[in-house]
Scaffold this active site. Structure first.
Site, PDB file in Angstrom:
ATOM      1  N   GLY A  10      -2.963  12.227  -8.691  1.00 57.02           N
ATOM      2  CA  GLY A  10      -2.741  11.041  -9.530  1.00 57.02           C
ATOM      3  C   GLY A  10      -4.010  10.304  -9.912  1.00 57.02           C
ATOM      4  N   GLY A  13      -3.995   7.162 -12.253  1.00 53.57           N
ATOM      5  CA  GLY A  13      -3.434   5.872 -11.836  1.00 53.57           C
ATOM      6  C   GLY A  13      -4.521   4.891 -11.419  1.00 53.57           C
ATOM      7  N   ARG A  35      -0.364  14.575 -14.451  1.00 48.06           N
ATOM      8  CA  ARG A  35       0.866  15.214 -14.928  1.00 48.06           C
ATOM      9  C   ARG A  35       0.622  16.002 -16.190  1.00 48.06           C
ATOM     10  NH1 ARG A  35       5.882  11.137 -14.446  1.00 48.06           N
ATOM     11  NH2 ARG A  35       4.371   9.455 -14.550  1.00 48.06           N
ATOM     12  N   ASP A  64       2.972  18.260 -11.475  1.00 50.01           N
ATOM     13  CA  ASP A  64       3.956  17.172 -11.435  1.00 50.01           C
ATOM     14  C   ASP A  64       4.629  17.219 -10.065  1.00 50.01           C
ATOM     15  OD1 ASP A  64       6.588  15.784 -11.815  1.00 50.01           O
ATOM     16  OD2 ASP A  64       5.820  15.596 -13.860  1.00 50.01           O
ATOM     17  N   ALA A  85      -0.566   9.847  -5.691  1.00 48.74           N
ATOM     18  CA  ALA A  85       0.426   9.779  -6.784  1.00 48.74           C
ATOM     19  C   ALA A  85       1.827   9.511  -6.259  1.00 48.74           C
ATOM     20  CB  ALA A  85       0.425  11.095  -7.568  1.00 48.74           C
ATOM     21  N   TYR A 157      12.259   1.467  -5.547  1.00 49.83           N
ATOM     22  CA  TYR A 157      10.848   1.735  -5.243  1.00 49.83           C
ATOM     23  C   TYR A 157      10.595   1.612  -3.732  1.00 49.83           C
ATOM     24  CZ  TYR A 157       5.816   1.233  -4.782  1.00 49.83           C
ATOM     25  OH  TYR A 157       4.506   1.384  -4.365  1.00 49.83           O
ATOM     26  N   LYS A 161       9.362   4.741  -1.213  1.00 46.74           N
ATOM     27  CA  LYS A 161       8.140   4.783  -0.394  1.00 46.74           C
ATOM     28  C   LYS A 161       8.491   4.969   1.078  1.00 46.74           C
ATOM     29  CE  LYS A 161       4.559   4.556  -1.849  1.00 46.74           C
ATOM     30  NZ  LYS A 161       3.765   5.676  -2.425  1.00 46.74           N
ATOM     31  N   VAL A 187      -0.544  -3.462   0.705  1.00 45.64           N
ATOM     32  CA  VAL A 187       0.269  -4.541   0.122  1.00 45.64           C
ATOM     33  C   VAL A 187       0.022  -4.516  -1.391  1.00 45.64           C
ATOM     34  CG1 VAL A 187       0.235  -5.903   2.251  1.00 45.64           C
ATOM     35  CG2 VAL A 187      -1.600  -6.193   0.562  1.00 45.64           C
ATOM     36  N   SER A 201       1.446  -3.629 -10.511  1.00 42.74           N
ATOM     37  CA  SER A 201       1.124  -4.829  -9.724  1.00 42.74           C
ATOM     38  C   SER A 201       0.282  -5.798 -10.559  1.00 42.74           C
ATOM     39  CB  SER A 201       0.389  -4.452  -8.424  1.00 42.74           C
ATOM     40  OG  SER A 201      -0.646  -3.520  -8.666  1.00 42.74           O
TER      41      SER A 201
END
Ligand code: NAP
Length: 317
Positions: A10, A13, A35, A64, A85, A157, A161, A187, A201
């Site tokens: 990833g 990101g 991806r 992916d 990712a 979500y 996780k 966090v 975020s």
């Protein structure tokens, strides 16, 4: 001496690209999965903005989390895998499996391919979502001993996780002979945006407060950590022998509400505060603590302050 080869999943990101950047700065041979290879230019642009002018040590692989295709090629020959990712959308999808399948099955796919390839250690990016979302008495100090029970939460979500981290530990404990796992539980991640690579975020908190879309402080608080420190903690966790088999919460020292963030922006960036709403503070009972002592003492990790992380996002936007 040529350093070892590290795969970051990833790289397109927010955390992924900062992690790739730091590994390149340290002199590692770095691979990253995306991806789609159409993302390559955006990653290169972001790295360039971060000061990387020579990318000869970096290579891109297409893979992916929902498919086996590409993972073997990306991982074989790697010493370490940093599995960053995972889907982190701005809002939950109707079907929670849209997040759970790539998060949990994707983590297992990466772990299995890493085991087959003889990788020494996988560092998995989990989340405080897997630590701190089951009910606790007021004043509780969250540590790595705490776990969210998936039955306690509705949000896809948070479930994704938690289930992914649990599956990863089960895999390593039952089948992961010879390979090590370390988990990072960040966090809310803030800090500077590289290129155009932001995240849910930064967009969901800072951007919404800055443009006035957040008018009230919701009844919750969050820990804050700078993306540069989370990337640094992944690398420390990759290298430290005693980090094997451990999870580490990544948080700066304070927790904040939207009200606190709005106040911080008004006080420190008055020129950017025109649209920031006047919010009411929320009750102190929402301010449970989150400890970063394990990473600080075991890995000599020294995160930037909450204020610095938040203001760096403000300045980037
Ligand atoms: P992000 O910018 O949205 O990055 C998510 C990355 O995962 C992107 O590279 C994305 O690729 C990739 N991804 C998503 N679904 C995928 C799939 N099916 N197959 C392959 N790759 C996929 O968010 P981020 O903040 O950097 O998140 C990185 C990690 O940190 C995630 O594991 C997240 O859960 C965790 N985390 C984030 C926060 C936070 O506050 N930001 C807090 C705690 C933990 P595309 O670019 O193709 O979409």
């Amino acid at each position: 001496m040529k350093k070892e080869t590290v795969l970051v999943t990833g790289g397109s990101g927010f955390l992924g690209v900062h992690t790739v950047l730091q590994l390149l700065q340290w002199g590692y041979t770095v691979r990253t999965t995306v991806r789609s290879l159409t993302k390559k230019d955006s990653v290169l642009h972001a790295l360039n903005e971060g000061g990387i002018t020579n990318v000869s040590a970096l290579s891109f692989y297409e893979a992916d989390l929902t498919s086996d295709k590409g993972w073997k090629e990306a991982i074989s020959g790697c010493d370490y895998v940093l599995h960053v990712a995972s889907p982190f959308p701005a809002s939950d999808p109707e079907d929670e499996m849209e997040l759970i399948i790539p998060a949990r099955d994707g983590a297992l796919r990466v772990l299995k391919a890493a085991l087959q390839a003889g990788v020494k250690r996988v560092v998995l990016t989990s989340s405080f979502a897997a630590v701190g979302y089951s009910p606790k008495p007021d004043g509780h100090l969250f540590t790595e001993e705490d776990w969210t029970s998936p039955g306690d939460v509705e949000q896809a979500y948070i479930k994704s996780k938690t289930l992914a981290e649990k599956a990863a530990w089960d895999f390593i404990n039952n089948a992961g002979v010879g390979m090590e796992l370390t988990v990072i539980n960040p966090v809310g991640i803030f800090g500077p945006i590289l290129g155009n690579i932001s995240s849910a975020s930064v967009d969901g908190v800072i951007k919404k407060i800055l443009n006035g879309d957040s008018k009230e402080s919701p009844a919750f608080t969050m820990g804050v950590v700078d993306v540069r420190d989370v990337a640094d903690l992944h690398i420390k966790a990759m290298l430290a022998p005693k980090a094997a088999g451990e999870r580490f919460i990544a948080t700066a020292d304070e927790i904040v509400s939207f009200y606190d963030v709005a106040q911080l922006i008004k006080q420190n960036r008055p020129g950017q505060s025109a649209a920031v709403a006047d919010m009411e503070p929320i009750p102190k009972q929402f301010y449970n603590g989150i400890s970063n002592q394990k990473a600080v003492t075991a890995l000599q990790w020294h995160p930037r302050s909450t204020q610095e992380a938040l203001l760096a996002s403000v300045d980037s936007l």
